[in-house]
Scaffold this motif. Structure first.
Motif, PDB file in Angstrom:
ATOM      1  N   PRO A  63      25.812  35.567  -3.735  1.00 22.21           N
ATOM      2  CA  PRO A  63      25.722  35.726  -2.278  1.00 22.21           C
ATOM      3  C   PRO A  63      24.903  36.941  -1.834  1.00 22.21           C
ATOM      4  CG  PRO A  63      27.914  35.039  -2.882  1.00 22.21           C
ATOM      5  CD  PRO A  63      27.191  35.288  -4.164  1.00 22.21           C
ATOM      6  N   VAL A  64      24.041  36.696  -0.862  1.00 18.95           N
ATOM      7  CA  VAL A  64      23.184  37.737  -0.297  1.00 18.95           C
ATOM      8  C   VAL A  64      23.768  38.176   1.041  1.00 18.95           C
ATOM      9  CG1 VAL A  64      20.875  38.247   0.606  1.00 18.95           C
ATOM     10  CG2 VAL A  64      21.134  36.806  -1.430  1.00 18.95           C
ATOM     11  N   SER A  65      23.870  39.483   1.233  1.00 19.23           N
ATOM     12  CA  SER A  65      24.323  40.028   2.515  1.00 19.23           C
ATOM     13  C   SER A  65      23.574  41.315   2.787  1.00 19.23           C
ATOM     14  CB  SER A  65      25.839  40.257   2.499  1.00 19.23           C
ATOM     15  OG  SER A  65      26.196  41.192   1.493  1.00 19.23           O
ATOM     16  N   LEU A  66      23.867  41.957   3.910  1.00 23.21           N
ATOM     17  CA  LEU A  66      23.170  43.170   4.293  1.00 23.21           C
ATOM     18  C   LEU A  66      23.641  44.349   3.448  1.00 23.21           C
ATOM     19  CD1 LEU A  66      23.162  42.828   8.185  1.00 23.21           C
ATOM     20  CD2 LEU A  66      21.243  42.444   6.628  1.00 23.21           C
ATOM     21  N   ASP A  67      22.719  44.982   2.756  1.00 22.81           N
ATOM     22  CA  ASP A  67      22.975  46.190   1.978  1.00 22.81           C
ATOM     23  C   ASP A  67      21.621  46.744   1.553  1.00 22.81           C
ATOM     24  OD1 ASP A  67      24.408  48.200   0.799  1.00 22.81           O
ATOM     25  OD2 ASP A  67      25.133  47.019  -0.894  1.00 22.81           O
ATOM     26  N   HIS A  68      21.527  48.046   1.401  1.00 22.94           N
ATOM     27  CA  HIS A  68      20.280  48.701   0.981  1.00 22.94           C
ATOM     28  C   HIS A  68      19.105  48.335   1.906  1.00 22.94           C
ATOM     29  CE1 HIS A  68      22.195  50.078  -2.683  1.00 22.94           C
ATOM     30  NE2 HIS A  68      22.572  48.844  -2.974  1.00 22.94           N
ATOM     31  N   GLN A  69      19.406  48.264   3.225  1.00 22.13           N
ATOM     32  CA  GLN A  69      18.352  47.864   4.166  1.00 22.13           C
ATOM     33  C   GLN A  69      17.157  48.800   4.140  1.00 22.13           C
ATOM     34  OE1 GLN A  69      21.700  47.701   4.731  1.00 22.13           O
ATOM     35  NE2 GLN A  69      22.157  46.676   6.672  1.00 22.13           N
ATOM     36  N   GLN A  70      17.385  50.077   3.794  1.00 18.82           N
ATOM     37  CA  GLN A  70      16.276  51.036   3.786  1.00 18.82           C
ATOM     38  C   GLN A  70      15.250  50.697   2.716  1.00 18.82           C
ATOM     39  OE1 GLN A  70      19.364  51.455   2.667  1.00 18.82           O
ATOM     40  NE2 GLN A  70      19.658  53.381   1.581  1.00 18.82           N
ATOM     41  N   TYR A  71      15.626  49.872   1.738  1.00 19.08           N
ATOM     42  CA  TYR A  71      14.696  49.489   0.674  1.00 19.08           C
ATOM     43  C   TYR A  71      14.285  48.026   0.737  1.00 19.08           C
ATOM     44  CZ  TYR A  71      16.527  53.819  -1.323  1.00 19.08           C
ATOM     45  OH  TYR A  71      16.904  55.124  -1.524  1.00 19.08           O
ATOM     46  N   LEU A  72      15.165  47.168   1.255  1.00 20.20           N
ATOM     47  CA  LEU A  72      14.952  45.731   1.119  1.00 20.20           C
ATOM     48  C   LEU A  72      14.633  45.024   2.427  1.00 20.20           C
ATOM     49  CD1 LEU A  72      17.902  44.937  -1.340  1.00 20.20           C
ATOM     50  CD2 LEU A  72      15.543  45.552  -1.885  1.00 20.20           C
ATOM     51  N   GLY A  73      14.740  45.718   3.567  1.00 19.01           N
ATOM     52  CA  GLY A  73      14.510  45.067   4.849  1.00 19.01           C
ATOM     53  C   GLY A  73      15.789  44.988   5.655  1.00 19.01           C
ATOM     54  N   ASP A  74      15.643  44.883   6.968  1.00 15.94           N
ATOM     55  CA  ASP A  74      16.819  44.966   7.836  1.00 15.94           C
ATOM     56  C   ASP A  74      17.308  43.616   8.341  1.00 15.94           C
ATOM     57  OD1 ASP A  74      14.756  44.403   9.537  1.00 15.94           O
ATOM     58  OD2 ASP A  74      14.950  46.235  10.743  1.00 15.94           O
ATOM     59  N   THR A  75      16.823  42.523   7.765  1.00 14.97           N
ATOM     60  CA  THR A  75      17.341  41.196   8.116  1.00 14.97           C
ATOM     61  C   THR A  75      17.794  40.487   6.847  1.00 14.97           C
ATOM     62  OG1 THR A  75      15.235  40.009   7.866  1.00 14.97           O
ATOM     63  CG2 THR A  75      15.684  41.050  10.018  1.00 14.97           C
ATOM     64  N   LEU A  76      18.687  39.522   7.033  1.00 18.34           N
ATOM     65  CA  LEU A  76      19.174  38.758   5.887  1.00 18.34           C
ATOM     66  C   LEU A  76      18.024  38.004   5.214  1.00 18.34           C
ATOM     67  CD1 LEU A  76      21.901  38.338   4.534  1.00 18.34           C
ATOM     68  CD2 LEU A  76      22.170  36.245   5.881  1.00 18.34           C
ATOM     69  N   ALA A  77      17.109  37.474   6.007  1.00 13.49           N
ATOM     70  CA  ALA A  77      15.982  36.730   5.444  1.00 13.49           C
ATOM     71  C   ALA A  77      15.094  37.638   4.597  1.00 13.49           C
ATOM     72  CB  ALA A  77      15.164  36.088   6.567  1.00 13.49           C
ATOM     73  N   ALA A  78      14.846  38.850   5.081  1.00 11.28           N
ATOM     74  CA  ALA A  78      14.003  39.783   4.319  1.00 11.28           C
ATOM     75  C   ALA A  78      14.660  40.158   2.998  1.00 11.28           C
ATOM     76  CB  ALA A  78      13.728  41.034   5.148  1.00 11.28           C
ATOM     77  N   ILE A  79      15.958  40.428   3.039  1.00  9.32           N
ATOM     78  CA  ILE A  79      16.671  40.797   1.807  1.00  9.32           C
ATOM     79  C   ILE A  79      16.693  39.612   0.844  1.00  9.32           C
ATOM     80  CG2 ILE A  79      18.923  41.459   0.892  1.00  9.32           C
ATOM     81  CD1 ILE A  79      19.345  43.071   3.490  1.00  9.32           C
TER      82      ILE A  79
END
Length: 412
Positions: free
Chosen positions: A151-167
């Motif tokens: 499962p993918v969720s919001l975490d490490h946004q500073q490195y991976l992007g600030d949306t679920l799609a980007a992560i």
């Protein structure tokens, strides 16, 4: 090694490729690789896959991160933690080959693990992504046997992007052309990104809810895919989220031809520390003889929700939390699902961690999320204060893998 690059995290593969080339590209000499990415559940899923493969007599390498009590936990060679001499040898060889060039601690130690794996016979190599996937140091395997996205969720946004799609796009970067990919439960935005990349690369997909299903029914785990149904014991790892992780592990094992005995062993023999782990010995347990002590290293909103659900399934008992977190995390997002699950939350700092959130700030965030709070000088101090108030309490130490590692080291 920490001094070789100014950034602890710097996502690119250039430095890794350079060092691998100097070492003769050991990543090309590994046994069949199963590569696992995702926000939550990577380690638990890997642990269950490993338990299943080892139950049928296979020799399994495994690479995980971070470690909890000591570095050797990251590298298992054919089922055994790497020895001190073997670890020293590959680290020194990587350091010599790198010759002082910039490279992060995670990158050079990942290369050392790959070097050790290439030199030790085994049947399988399980690689857990450290961060993201596309630019993670583990993403150097040209053609793994399978990839897995938990499962993918919001975490490490500073490195991976600030949306679920980007992560999800970063996690999906481990998908390789023509290589089967097993996909755990996903929100629609993440699933669409994963499916689109797999389609572009012609990677066969095995997706939760489409190609396989898993559920808990009457205290048992029921798994069904296109080859049939399995009625198995619940996973030894605690929490409803472990049912979903077990489903992904079973989908992998079934794809490798595992029979029901192997699949059952995957669930019942898996061990994964600091994921709703009951502490059974050590100084903390001795200091609270009538209490239950639990340890969990989850640290993002999805982990908070999973932990709240797990607590709700335990028998009724006065519950207290001892929580320490890093300042890089979504503190409120983690705390909110846990509101109402504990009588009080004791906030602590994580010793030795420069990024620890001060206890006062952890307490303030917890209060804002609906918790009754107090501050403590240490985990031991918090436990002592809790048992003075409620000798038979359930005490959950939580909020960070770094805090969990500290507790495991100090508690033997």
């Amino acid at each position: 090694m920490m001094s070789l690059h100014p950034k602890i995290i710097d996502l690119t593969l250039d430095r890794v490729w350079r060092l691998l080339d100097r070492l003769g590209n050991p990543q090309d000499d590994l046994p069949p690789v199963i590569h696992i990415a995702g926000t939550n559940g990577k380690g638990s899923t890997l642990a269950m896959i490993r338990a299943g493969l080892e139950a049928r007599g296979d020799r399994v390498h495994a690479y995980t991160s971070p470690h909890l009590a000591w570095f050797h936990e990251r590298i298992r060679l054919a089922g055994e933690l790497i020895s001190e001499p073997a670890l020293a040898e590959v680290l020194e060889e990587c350091e010599r080959a790198n010759d002082g060039a910039p490279i992060t601690y995670f990158e050079i130690t990942t290369v050392a693990a790959l070097l050790a794996f290439a030199r030790t016979p085994a049947d399988w190599c399980l690689l857990e992504v450290g961060l993201g996937g596309r630019l993670d140091a583990t993403n150097v395997i040209a053609r793994p046997a399978a990839t897995v996205i938990t499962p993918v969720s919001l975490d490490h946004q500073q490195y991976l992007g600030d949306t679920l799609a980007a992560i999800a796009g970063e996690k999906a970067g481990i998908i390789k052309r023509g290589v089967p990919c097993i996909v755990g439960p996903q929100e629609e935005a993440a699933r669409e990104v994963i499916e689109a990349r797999a389609h572009r690369l012609g990677a066969p997909l095995s997706v939760h809810g489409q190609h396989w299903h898993v559920a808990e029914e009457r205290g048992r785990l029921v798994f069904q895919d296109e080859t049939g149904l399995l009625d198995l014991p619940r996973p030894a790892l605690i929490g409803a989220h472990q049912v979903q992780n077990a489903g992904a592990a079973l989908a992998v094992l079934r794809g490798l031809g595992a029979d029901e005995t192997v699949c059952e062993a995957a669930l019942t023999r898996a061990e994964w520390p600091a994921r709703m782990q009951r502490l059974g010995h050590g100084p903390l347990v001795a200091a609270a003889p009538g209490a239950e002590l639990w340890l969990d290293g989850g640290h993002n909103p999805a982990a908070g929700a999973a932990l709240a659900e797990a607590l709700g399934r335990l028998p009724a008992r006065p519950t207290y939390m001892v929580c320490g977190m890093l300042n890089t995390k979504d503190i409120g997002g983690y705390m909110r699902p846990l509101a109402g699950r504990a009588e009080r939350l004791y906030a602590v700092e994580i010793p030795g961690e420069t990024a620890t959130l001060p206890a006062a700030e952890t307490a303030a965030a917890a209060r804002a999320a609906g918790h009754d709070t107090a501050e403590a000088a240490s985990v031991a101090d918090a436990v002592a204060r809790i048992v003075a108030e409620a000798p038979t309490a359930r005490i959950l130490i939580c909020g960070s893998l770094y805090l969990a590692g500290r507790v495991l080291r100090e508690n033997g």
